[in-house]
Design a protein around this motif. Structure first.
Motif, PDB file in Angstrom:
ATOM      1  N   GLU A 110     -20.571  26.278 149.675  1.00 55.35           N
ATOM      2  CA  GLU A 110     -19.360  26.753 148.440  1.00 55.35           C
ATOM      3  C   GLU A 110     -18.127  27.340 149.239  1.00 55.35           C
ATOM      4  O   GLU A 110     -17.168  26.741 148.433  1.00 55.35           O
ATOM      5  CB  GLU A 110     -20.302  27.929 147.669  1.00 55.35           C
ATOM      6  N   GLN A 111     -18.197  27.994 150.278  1.00 54.65           N
ATOM      7  CA  GLN A 111     -16.797  28.352 150.857  1.00 54.65           C
ATOM      8  C   GLN A 111     -15.946  26.916 151.139  1.00 54.65           C
ATOM      9  O   GLN A 111     -15.041  26.899 150.863  1.00 54.65           O
ATOM     10  CB  GLN A 111     -16.944  29.181 152.042  1.00 54.65           C
ATOM     11  N   ARG A 112     -16.982  26.103 151.929  1.00 50.68           N
ATOM     12  CA  ARG A 112     -16.243  24.840 152.006  1.00 50.68           C
ATOM     13  C   ARG A 112     -15.547  23.880 150.991  1.00 50.68           C
ATOM     14  O   ARG A 112     -14.507  23.459 151.061  1.00 50.68           O
ATOM     15  CB  ARG A 112     -17.231  24.070 152.955  1.00 50.68           C
ATOM     16  N   ALA A 151     -17.920  15.073 141.777  1.00 53.10           N
ATOM     17  CA  ALA A 151     -16.889  15.898 140.971  1.00 53.10           C
ATOM     18  C   ALA A 151     -15.666  16.378 141.762  1.00 53.10           C
ATOM     19  O   ALA A 151     -14.450  16.114 141.436  1.00 53.10           O
ATOM     20  CB  ALA A 151     -17.666  17.081 140.238  1.00 53.10           C
ATOM     21  N   PHE A 152     -15.975  16.989 143.080  1.00 54.28           N
ATOM     22  CA  PHE A 152     -14.762  17.759 143.744  1.00 54.28           C
ATOM     23  C   PHE A 152     -13.937  16.665 144.078  1.00 54.28           C
ATOM     24  O   PHE A 152     -12.689  16.782 144.206  1.00 54.28           O
ATOM     25  CB  PHE A 152     -15.461  18.561 145.058  1.00 54.28           C
ATOM     26  N   LEU A 153     -14.633  15.433 144.563  1.00 52.42           N
ATOM     27  CA  LEU A 153     -13.679  14.657 145.590  1.00 52.42           C
ATOM     28  C   LEU A 153     -12.588  13.673 144.486  1.00 52.42           C
ATOM     29  O   LEU A 153     -11.570  13.442 144.661  1.00 52.42           O
ATOM     30  CB  LEU A 153     -14.640  13.656 146.376  1.00 52.42           C
ATOM     31  N   ARG A 195     -27.364  20.195 155.973  1.00 49.20           N
ATOM     32  CA  ARG A 195     -26.995  21.378 155.031  1.00 49.20           C
ATOM     33  C   ARG A 195     -25.593  21.678 155.241  1.00 49.20           C
ATOM     34  O   ARG A 195     -25.081  21.868 156.364  1.00 49.20           O
ATOM     35  CB  ARG A 195     -28.036  22.371 155.036  1.00 49.20           C
ATOM     36  N   ASN A 196     -25.076  22.425 154.100  1.00 52.26           N
ATOM     37  CA  ASN A 196     -24.036  23.271 153.954  1.00 52.26           C
ATOM     38  C   ASN A 196     -22.417  22.463 154.598  1.00 52.26           C
ATOM     39  O   ASN A 196     -21.604  22.860 154.687  1.00 52.26           O
ATOM     40  CB  ASN A 196     -23.882  24.351 154.992  1.00 52.26           C
ATOM     41  N   CYS A 197     -22.797  21.216 154.205  1.00 45.22           N
ATOM     42  CA  CYS A 197     -21.485  20.329 154.295  1.00 45.22           C
ATOM     43  C   CYS A 197     -20.629  20.339 152.997  1.00 45.22           C
ATOM     44  O   CYS A 197     -21.174  20.257 152.040  1.00 45.22           O
ATOM     45  CB  CYS A 197     -21.700  19.130 154.900  1.00 45.22           C
ATOM     46  N   GLY A 198     -19.377  20.590 153.155  1.00 44.30           N
ATOM     47  CA  GLY A 198     -18.578  20.458 152.151  1.00 44.30           C
ATOM     48  C   GLY A 198     -17.777  19.183 151.737  1.00 44.30           C
ATOM     49  O   GLY A 198     -18.295  18.105 152.610  1.00 44.30           O
ATOM     50  N   PRO A 199     -17.135  18.983 150.838  1.00 49.74           N
ATOM     51  CA  PRO A 199     -16.441  17.581 150.648  1.00 49.74           C
ATOM     52  C   PRO A 199     -15.646  17.047 151.895  1.00 49.74           C
ATOM     53  O   PRO A 199     -15.910  15.730 152.038  1.00 49.74           O
ATOM     54  CB  PRO A 199     -15.439  17.761 149.657  1.00 49.74           C
ATOM     55  N   THR A 226     -12.465  25.955 149.467  1.00 49.01           N
ATOM     56  CA  THR A 226     -11.276  25.825 150.423  1.00 49.01           C
ATOM     57  C   THR A 226     -10.649  24.366 150.288  1.00 49.01           C
ATOM     58  O   THR A 226      -9.366  24.187 150.264  1.00 49.01           O
ATOM     59  CB  THR A 226     -11.775  25.799 151.880  1.00 49.01           C
ATOM     60  N   PHE A 227     -11.602  23.409 149.928  1.00 52.18           N
ATOM     61  CA  PHE A 227     -11.020  21.813 149.955  1.00 52.18           C
ATOM     62  C   PHE A 227     -10.232  21.638 148.748  1.00 52.18           C
ATOM     63  O   PHE A 227      -9.436  21.086 148.688  1.00 52.18           O
ATOM     64  CB  PHE A 227     -12.372  21.068 150.030  1.00 52.18           C
TER      65      PHE A 227
END
Length: 356
Positions: free
Chosen positions: A66-68, A17-19, A256-260, A71-72
């Motif tokens: 979620e922070q990553r 969705a984000f990408l 874990r915790n990787c962003g887009p 920010t993206f």
């Protein structure tokens, strides 16, 4: 300069969705348009309802990821936020020349945040076509079949559109049974960007071992069985993109915790990709990776339509025995030519729809 607002699913913490949301704004801006995402925060498709104190623990564990995400996507999003359907339907503030209902499954009532109801916001019903032009780019229905009442609603809403495109052939075919307008099939926005354009957005995420990357939406045990077989044949590790701390028995590395931005790197550096996600399939192809796309029982149309269009339908498999008959390395020569042609045609649709 024409001012363009795009409404799409961008606030769920989901990589695809984000990408796709990012990609459509990126390609519009790159080609000289002012474009931004309309910040409509629908209810997530699968909201968590954890009780206290588990809800606090989950929030803390997911904070970095979620922070990553935020920010993206932040540079692509407009300044006004609409947190409810009522807000956007009755208090829409921006003055755009053009509105685009973007990609992802925005026209699927199971994904629009209203619990099995069509979301009028994703059909641009919050503003009149007398105020601005309305366009659909690669809007998706998924596997949903509209009933008669839904067809009547959609027919009314889409009558105000000057150009309509869907992401899948099946979506075009269904809409064409009750919409008397030309409908084109266009690429998901993530595929409008080339590999090099995506790599410009990537951030490091180092894994020392060679790995089979697993990105799944549902049916994790089945997907991991495929990945484990491929990894064992090649003496690689199985790396899983996950939010869970506990490691599955078939997994060697929990990611874990990787962003887009880290997601892009993980796909690019993988030796092989196993996925039942449409966007997992899309990034595998765009990066010319060896991959298998596992037939997603409840919604195979998205990956199926895309792979058929580039001549790689045999990479969509239904049982683990099919792995043995697949070629070891995918020859992407013809697929890349077809993808570039689809990319050109899809952007030409978008450009014509904006400028006509």
């Amino acid at each position: 300069m024409k001012k363009i607002g795009v409404i799409t699913i961008h606030s769920d913490y989901n990589y695809g969705a984000f990408l796709q949301a990012y990609a459509l704004i990126y390609i519009l801006r790159k080609n000289g348009y002012f474009a931004e995402i309309i910040d409509y925060r629908k209810i997530p498709n699968h909201p968590r309802n954890d009780s206290f104190p588990l809800n606090i623990i989950i929030k803390l564990l997911n904070h970095k990821r979620e922070q990553r995400y935020n920010t993206f996507i932040k540079p692509m999003v407009g300044v006004h936020t609409y947190r409810t359907l009522n807000e956007i339907m009755n208090n829409f503030k921006e003055n755009y020349d053009i509105l685009i209902s973007g990609s992802d499954q925005i026209w699927n009532p199971r994904c629009g945040g209203l619990v099995n109801k069509l979301n009028p916001a994703y059909f641009l019903a919050f503003v009149s076509n007398k105020r601005c032009k309305k366009i659909s780019y690669a809007s998706s229905i998924g596997s949903y079949q509209f009933n008669k009442d839904e067809q009547n609603q959609i027919k009314r809403w889409l009558s105000e559109y000057t150009a309509i495109s869907t992401r899948e052939q099946s979506g075009k075919e269904q809409l064409s049974t009750f919409i008397n307008k030309e409908i084109q099939v266009t690429l998901d926005p993530t595929l409008l960007l080339t590999k090099d354009e995506w790599l410009e957005q990537a951030k490091p995420y180092k894994i020392k071992a060679k790995y089979v990357l697993v990105y799944y939406m549902v049916e994790i045990d089945e997907v991991l069985e495929y990945a484990r077989k491929i990894a064992d044949l090649n003496q690689w590790k199985v790396a899983l993109i996950t939010n869970h701390i506990k490691r599955h028995p078939l997994v060697d590395i929990n990611i874990r915790n990787c962003g887009p931005a880290e997601f892009i790197t993980l796909f690019y550096n993988a030796e092989y990709i196993v996925t039942n996600s449409f966007h997992g399939t899309a990034f595998s192809v765009n990066f010319n990776k060896n991959f298998i796309s596992i037939f997603k029982k409840d919604s195979p149309q998205r990956a199926q339509s895309f792979l058929n269009s580039i001549g790689l339908s045999h990479r969509l498999i239904k049982n683990i025995q099919q792995i043995d008959s697949l070629e070891k390395y995918i020859d992407y020569k013809d697929a890349n030519i077809k993808l570039q042609e689809l990319r050109n045609n899809s952007f030409q649709f978008l450009k014509n729809a904006i400028n006509q």
